[in-house]
Design a protein around this motif. Structure first.
Motif, PDB file in Angstrom:
ATOM      1  N   ALA A  83       0.841  -1.198   0.000  1.00 31.58           N
ATOM      2  CA  ALA A  83       0.000   0.000   0.000  1.00 31.58           C
ATOM      3  C   ALA A  83       0.876   1.247   0.000  1.00 31.58           C
ATOM      4  CB  ALA A  83      -0.899  -0.005   1.235  1.00 31.58           C
ATOM      5  N   ASP A  84       0.287   2.381  -0.358  1.00 33.10           N
ATOM      6  CA  ASP A  84       1.029   3.632  -0.292  1.00 33.10           C
ATOM      7  C   ASP A  84       1.252   4.006   1.174  1.00 33.10           C
ATOM      8  OD1 ASP A  84       2.327   5.908  -1.061  1.00 33.10           O
ATOM      9  OD2 ASP A  84       0.583   6.898  -1.936  1.00 33.10           O
ATOM     10  N   THR A  85       2.242   4.847   1.418  1.00 29.49           N
ATOM     11  CA  THR A  85       2.512   5.278   2.784  1.00 29.49           C
ATOM     12  C   THR A  85       1.534   6.374   3.186  1.00 29.49           C
ATOM     13  OG1 THR A  85       4.156   6.889   2.025  1.00 29.49           O
ATOM     14  CG2 THR A  85       4.945   4.691   2.600  1.00 29.49           C
ATOM     15  N   HIS A  86       1.277   6.481   4.487  1.00 27.93           N
ATOM     16  CA  HIS A  86       0.285   7.425   5.002  1.00 27.93           C
ATOM     17  C   HIS A  86       0.815   8.862   4.979  1.00 27.93           C
ATOM     18  CE1 HIS A  86      -2.249   4.155   6.312  1.00 27.93           C
ATOM     19  NE2 HIS A  86      -1.255   3.625   6.986  1.00 27.93           N
ATOM     20  N   LEU A  87      -0.122   9.795   4.877  1.00 25.38           N
ATOM     21  CA  LEU A  87       0.180  11.209   5.072  1.00 25.38           C
ATOM     22  C   LEU A  87      -0.504  11.616   6.373  1.00 25.38           C
ATOM     23  CD1 LEU A  87       1.599  13.609   3.635  1.00 25.38           C
ATOM     24  CD2 LEU A  87      -0.639  14.243   2.735  1.00 25.38           C
ATOM     25  N   VAL A  88       0.300  11.879   7.389  1.00 28.41           N
ATOM     26  CA  VAL A  88      -0.209  12.132   8.737  1.00 28.41           C
ATOM     27  C   VAL A  88      -0.393  13.631   8.939  1.00 28.41           C
ATOM     28  CG1 VAL A  88       0.240  11.847  11.204  1.00 28.41           C
ATOM     29  CG2 VAL A  88       0.980  10.078   9.589  1.00 28.41           C
ATOM     30  N   ARG A  89      -1.607  14.035   9.297  1.00 28.93           N
ATOM     31  CA  ARG A  89      -1.907  15.446   9.537  1.00 28.93           C
ATOM     32  C   ARG A  89      -1.597  15.800  10.981  1.00 28.93           C
ATOM     33  NH1 ARG A  89      -6.551  19.331   7.641  1.00 28.93           N
ATOM     34  NH2 ARG A  89      -6.716  20.729   9.434  1.00 28.93           N
ATOM     35  N   VAL A  90      -0.887  16.909  11.182  1.00 26.55           N
ATOM     36  CA  VAL A  90      -0.561  17.401  12.520  1.00 26.55           C
ATOM     37  C   VAL A  90      -1.070  18.835  12.622  1.00 26.55           C
ATOM     38  CG1 VAL A  90       1.260  17.852  14.206  1.00 26.55           C
ATOM     39  CG2 VAL A  90       1.503  15.935  12.604  1.00 26.55           C
ATOM     40  N   ASP A  91      -2.164  19.033  13.331  1.00 21.53           N
ATOM     41  CA  ASP A  91      -2.674  20.386  13.550  1.00 21.53           C
ATOM     42  C   ASP A  91      -1.780  21.120  14.545  1.00 21.53           C
ATOM     43  OD1 ASP A  91      -5.019  20.337  11.864  1.00 21.53           O
ATOM     44  OD2 ASP A  91      -5.877  18.921  13.296  1.00 21.53           O
ATOM     45  N   LEU A  92      -1.628  22.410  14.328  1.00 20.12           N
ATOM     46  CA  LEU A  92      -0.720  23.220  15.137  1.00 20.12           C
ATOM     47  C   LEU A  92      -1.533  24.283  15.881  1.00 20.12           C
ATOM     48  CD1 LEU A  92       2.018  23.719  12.389  1.00 20.12           C
ATOM     49  CD2 LEU A  92       1.999  21.979  14.208  1.00 20.12           C
ATOM     50  N   PRO A  93      -1.913  24.023  17.120  1.00 23.06           N
ATOM     51  CA  PRO A  93      -2.776  24.964  17.839  1.00 23.06           C
ATOM     52  C   PRO A  93      -2.159  26.337  18.022  1.00 23.06           C
ATOM     53  CG  PRO A  93      -1.939  23.243  19.313  1.00 23.06           C
ATOM     54  CD  PRO A  93      -1.607  22.822  17.929  1.00 23.06           C
ATOM     55  N   ARG A  94      -0.843  26.433  18.029  1.00 22.62           N
ATOM     56  CA  ARG A  94      -0.191  27.724  18.214  1.00 22.62           C
ATOM     57  C   ARG A  94       0.118  28.418  16.888  1.00 22.62           C
ATOM     58  NH1 ARG A  94       0.922  28.441  23.476  1.00 22.62           N
ATOM     59  NH2 ARG A  94       1.041  26.588  24.810  1.00 22.62           N
ATOM     60  N   ALA A  95      -0.260  27.785  15.784  1.00 26.34           N
ATOM     61  CA  ALA A  95      -0.094  28.402  14.459  1.00 26.34           C
ATOM     62  C   ALA A  95      -1.376  28.200  13.664  1.00 26.34           C
ATOM     63  CB  ALA A  95       1.106  27.795  13.740  1.00 26.34           C
TER      64      ALA A  95
END
Length: 352
Positions: free
Chosen positions: A23-35
């Motif tokens: 399978a393709d590799t994951h794209l992990v979303r990281v929300d940035l509360p200070r930005a």
């Protein structure tokens, strides 16, 4: 007698079948509360069968060598590597029933050496990292084998226009996000193959995205980017971050496709690696920390300018291979790597 043409066709089929099963590799979303308005994405290359970004490169190098008829049924395959590329190449060599020898610096983390051996590879360690090239060439001559030479062929073995390369995968996975065209893509440089592929793809698809390469302080790449006359470093400290940074400019490194380079201190890389591991709940490798420090600088600039958007970087490998080095506080202290301040700063950015 082995029919070489038929063997080569079967070898290519095996590699392609292995790819089709993956399978393709994951794209992990990281929300940035200070930005607010800025989102970080991690292309998680640790999920490849051999655990790192270098799985893509190893597959491409083997296909490139096979299609050029450089590898046959009795060929001993040789590579100069700091570890991860050799792990992946050992995997493909065993798939094809070929002998594989990895020429590695003696300082390479022991778990990487274990992984090479696990996949059937042999280890040839050298004390001076600068000697890996000559030793690999010598072993290829002595065995009548083939030196894959990732540092020369990385930028040309991968089809940068598509064929599911890492850049095409990133942009396809970003398509439904709020900001589908990233402001920046950030990666490191070991061979230069990944930055060449991403930079060329961005230009080919006419994206507004800019490419930033994060480079260890004790590496020649960022110096060469600033001054093309600099092509090699004098003997001195080597980066402790495995897989990126080199003492000489490698043939696969193409500065012309890069928009910016950021030099990163080793201790900062370790701190960022530790902070991200805390945020994700799993360990990542040191080069991911290097990428993250560059991302933090770009995020701060975007925030100061009131810009919103996305930044994509690479989670290059997992941290399991670095338990006796980057995740060992005594090992870090013995090398004078003061990483705690960077860990706090990046942890604050990540909201962890």
């Amino acid at each position: 007698m082995v029919n070489t043409r038929a063997w080569r066709a079967e070898a290519i089929r095996r590699i392609e079948a292995d790819y089709t099963r993956s399978a393709d590799t994951h794209l992990v979303r990281v929300d940035l509360p200070r930005a607010p308005g800025i989102t970080l994405y991690l292309k998680d290359e640790s999920s490849h069968p051999t655990g790192s970004l270098k799985h893509r490169l190893a597959r491409s190098l083997f296909l490139h060598a096979l299609c050029n008829a450089w590898i046959g049924p009795q060929t001993c395959v040789i590579e100069a590597s700091s570890g991860s590329t050799a792990v992946s190449e050992a995997y493909f060599a065993r798939m094809l029933g070929l002998r594989f020898i990895a020429v590695v610096p003696a300082s390479t983390a022991a778990p990487k050496l274990d992984a090479i051996r696990f996949h059937g590879g042999e280890i040839h360690a050298v004390d001076d990292p600068r000697a890996v090239y000559a030793q690999a060439q010598r072993l290829a001559a002595e065995t009548g084998g083939h030196y894959l030479d990732q540092f020369t062929y990385a930028e040309r073995a991968t089809d940068w226009r598509g064929n599911n390369n890492i850049a095409e995968s990133i942009f396809a996975q970003m398509a439904a996000e709020e900001h589908p065209i990233p402001e920046w893509v950030v990666c490191g440089a070991g061979t230069g193959g990944t930055s060449a592929t991403i930079g060329r793809f961005i230009a080919y698809r006419r994206h507004a995205t800019r490419l930033c390469v994060a480079d260890p302080e004790h590496s020649v790449f960022h110096r060469h980017y600033a001054d093309r006359a600099i092509s090699q470093l004098p003997p001195g400290p080597a980066p402790c971050i495995e897989g990126i940074g080199r003492p000489r400019v490698e043939p696969s490194f193409l500065p012309t496709v890069i928009d910016r380079m950021i030099a990163v201190d080793d201790a900062a890389s370790i701190g960022a690696m530790r902070a991200l591991s805390e945020r994700l709940g799993r360990r990542v490798g040191g080069s991911t920390g290097t990428n993250l420090i560059a991302c933090a600088a770009l995020i701060e600039e975007m925030r100061a300018a009131g810009r919103q958007g996305s930044i994509v970087t690479l989670l290059c490998d997992g941290g399991e291979r670095y338990g006796c080095t980057y995740y060992d506080d005594a090992w870090l202290a013995a090398r004078g790597l003061a990483w705690h301040d960077a860990a706090r700063r990046i942890g604050d950015l990540l909201g962890s």
